[in-house]
Design a protein around this motif. Structure first.
Motif, PDB file in Angstrom:
ATOM      1  N   LYS A  49      13.145 -32.553 -25.605  1.00 12.77           N
ATOM      2  CA  LYS A  49      12.746 -32.199 -27.514  1.00 12.77           C
ATOM      3  C   LYS A  49      12.255 -33.273 -27.526  1.00 12.77           C
ATOM      4  N   LEU A  50      12.509 -34.908 -27.214  1.00 10.99           N
ATOM      5  CA  LEU A  50      11.647 -35.459 -27.683  1.00 10.99           C
ATOM      6  C   LEU A  50      10.482 -36.029 -26.912  1.00 10.99           C
ATOM      7  N   GLY A  51       9.526 -35.140 -26.225  1.00  5.62           N
ATOM      8  CA  GLY A  51       9.715 -35.416 -25.020  1.00  5.62           C
ATOM      9  C   GLY A  51       8.649 -36.022 -24.774  1.00  5.62           C
ATOM     10  N   GLU A  52      10.643 -36.746 -23.576  1.00  3.72           N
ATOM     11  CA  GLU A  52      10.489 -37.705 -22.315  1.00  3.72           C
ATOM     12  C   GLU A  52      10.432 -37.100 -21.454  1.00  3.72           C
ATOM     13  N   MET A  53      10.696 -35.597 -21.007  1.00  2.00           N
ATOM     14  CA  MET A  53      11.282 -35.249 -19.567  1.00  2.00           C
ATOM     15  C   MET A  53      10.748 -33.974 -20.187  1.00  2.00           C
ATOM     16  N   PHE A  77      24.166 -34.341 -37.141  1.00  2.00           N
ATOM     17  CA  PHE A  77      22.552 -35.440 -37.586  1.00  2.00           C
ATOM     18  C   PHE A  77      22.000 -33.846 -37.317  1.00  2.00           C
ATOM     19  N   PHE A 137      19.681 -31.537 -39.875  1.00  2.00           N
ATOM     20  CA  PHE A 137      18.473 -32.566 -39.864  1.00  2.00           C
ATOM     21  C   PHE A 137      17.542 -31.945 -39.233  1.00  2.00           C
ATOM     22  N   GLY A 138      17.976 -30.943 -38.103  1.00  2.00           N
ATOM     23  CA  GLY A 138      17.001 -30.269 -36.723  1.00  2.00           C
ATOM     24  C   GLY A 138      16.307 -28.895 -37.819  1.00  2.00           C
ATOM     25  N   SER A 139      15.284 -28.369 -37.055  1.00  2.00           N
ATOM     26  CA  SER A 139      14.927 -27.179 -37.455  1.00  2.00           C
ATOM     27  C   SER A 139      15.567 -25.547 -37.190  1.00  2.00           C
TER      28      SER A 139
END
Lengths: 88, 269
Positions: free
Chosen positions: B188-192, B262, B266-268
Motif C-alpha cells: 500500500k505504501l508503494g514499498e513492495m 487509524f 483515515f483510510g480510503s
C-alpha cells in the motif's frame, strides 16, 4: 481518496521502480533464453573469418536471433571501420 | 494416478522448505497419502521443519545406493499417519543423486502414494534439476522482491526446457505461483511489489499469497508445519492453497492490509 493517500503518492514509489526494472530485465532474459546454443560459437568463428579480411574490433559484430510464430531470423551485423587500414 | 509436485524458486530463503512441509501436511490432512522428499543433499533441513530430525536413520542416497529399502528410509509423520518424509543425505558428494536413481525411487513411490512433494534446493545445480525433472506440477515460491522474481522466471525457463515432460514432448508441467512473505501494508505504501505486479511479470496462475508472519518462525522453532497452526494467517493461507490445488474455489485472502483504528479513520475504503 483520503488525505493520507495524497501524501503517500507524492513520494516516488520504489515498488514501481522495481517493477519497471524487472519488466525490462525479464523480457531481455527471455529473449536470450530461446536462442540456439550454437550462437556464441558461431559469433566467434564468424569474427575469425571476417578478421582475415578486415580489421574489426571484437564488439563490431553482433549476432541476433529472433523468433516469431512463423519463422526464425538470424541477423548478422558487422560494423566496418571508417578507413581500411589493413590492406595487402 | 500419483502426481509429483516440485516446490522450487531458484533463490534461497524464500520459503521452499516451509512450503513443502505445509502443503505435504495439508494434502495428507485432506486424506491423500503423501510423501515429501528433501532434495537438498548435503544441507538437509526438511527433517527439522517437520520435527523428525531425531528419527532419521536412512536417507534418500542410501535408498538410491541400495543400502536401505524405501520403507526403511521413509519416516512416518508424528501428526498425520498419511504423511511420510524421505530425508536428504548429509553427504558432501554432490553427485550422490543420479537421474536414474531418482527416477526409480519416484516410480516406486508412485505405486503407493497419491502426491509426492519434492522440496528443491536453491540454485540450478544437480539437486534442483533432479527435483523438478520428473514433476507434473510446479509450485514456484516467490517473494515480492526483485531477485526472487528474476530467479523464478529463470526457473520457469528451465521447467519448460529441461524437464522430462519438456524433453518427451508431453503436456507441459503445470506451474503455480505462491507469493510468500507478502506485506500488504508495504504494498500500500508503494514499498513492495504487489500481487498484480508479480503476476504481470511472471504471468503465472496464482495459487495463493502467504503473508509475512511470525507464525512461520514459531512453527519452525517447534518443528511443526505451519499449516497445523490453524489460527495463524500463514497456516490459513497454506490451507487455502492446498484446497485450491485440489480444485476448491476459495477467494484469495491476505492481499489487502489489516486496518487498525487509524486506518479505519483515515483510510480510503
Amino acid at each position: 481518496m483520503s488525505l493520507l493517500d495524497y501524501f503517500k503518492k507524492s513520494k516516488a514509489s520504489s515498488a514501481s521502480l522495481a517493477k519497471e526494472r524487472l519488466q525490462i530485465l525479464v523480457a531481455h532474459e527471455r529473449s536470450s533464453r530461446n536462442q540456439p546454443s550454437y550462437l556464441p560459437q558461431l559469433q566467434k568463428e564468424l569474427l575469425e573469418v571476417i578478421r582475415k579480411y578486415v580489421n574489426v574490433e571484437q564488439d563490431a559484430i553482433s549476432v541476433n536471433f529472433e523468433q516469431n510464430d512463423t519463422q526464425e531470423t538470424l541477423e548478422l551485423n558487422i560494423v566496418l571501420p571508417d578507413h581500411q587500414t589493413k590492406i595487402s | 494416478m500419483a502426481r509429483i509436485i516440485v516446490v522450487t524458486s531458484g533463490k534461497g530463503g524464500v520459503g521452499k522448505t516451509t512450503t513443502s512441509a505445509a502443503i505435504a501436511m495439508g494434502l495428507a490432512k485432506k486424506g491423500h497419502k503423501t510423501a515429501v522428499i528433501d532434495f537438498d543433499v548435503g544441507l538437509r533441513n526438511l527433517d527439522l521443519i517437520m520435527g523428525c530430525e531425531r528419527r532419521v536413520v536412512y536417507d534418500f542416497v542410501n535408498v538410491i545406493n541400495g543400502e536401505a529399502s524405501l520403507n526403511q528410509a521413509l519416516i512416518r509423520d508424528k501428526n498425520c499417519n498419511l504423511l511420510y518424509i524421505l530425508p536428504a543425505s548429509q553427504t558432501r558428494d554432490k553427485d550422490a543423486l543420479s537421474q536414474e536413481g531418482v527416477g526409480k525411487i519416484l516410480d516406486e513411490l508412485k505405486k503407493d502414494f497419491k502426491y509426492i512433494v519434492c522440496d528443491s534446493p536453491a540454485g540450478i545445480e544437480k539437486g534442483a534439476h533432479l527435483a523438478m525433472y520428473f514433476a507434473d506440477d510446479a509450485f514456484i515460491v516467490t517473494n515480492p522482491e526483485v531477485s526472487s522474481v528474476r530467479d523464478s522466471d529463470r526457473m520457469l525457463g528451465i521447467l519448460s526446457s529441461k524437464s522430462r515432460r519438456a524433453e518427451q514432448n508431453e503436456e507441459p508441467i503445470r506451474e503455480y505461483l505462491l507469493l510468500s512473505r507478502y506485506s500488504p501494508d508495504r504494498v500500500k505504501l508503494g514499498e513492495m511489489l504487489s500481487v498484480d505486479d508479480v503476476q504481470e511479470i511472471l504471468s503465472l496462475h496464482l495459487l495463493g499469497v502467504i503473508p509475512e508472519s511470525k507464525s512461520v518462525l514459531n512453527a519452525s522453532n517447534s518443528g511443526t508445519p505451519v499449516i497445523l497452526d490453524e489460527k495463524s494467517d500463514a497456516g490459513q493461507a497454506y490451507a487455502d492453497i492446498v484446497a485450491r490445488y485440489l480444485g476448491e474455489d476459495r477467494p484469495h485472502r491476505f492481499i489487502d492490509e489489516k486496518k487498525g483504528l487509524f486506518g479505519k479513520l483515515f483510510g480510503s475504503k
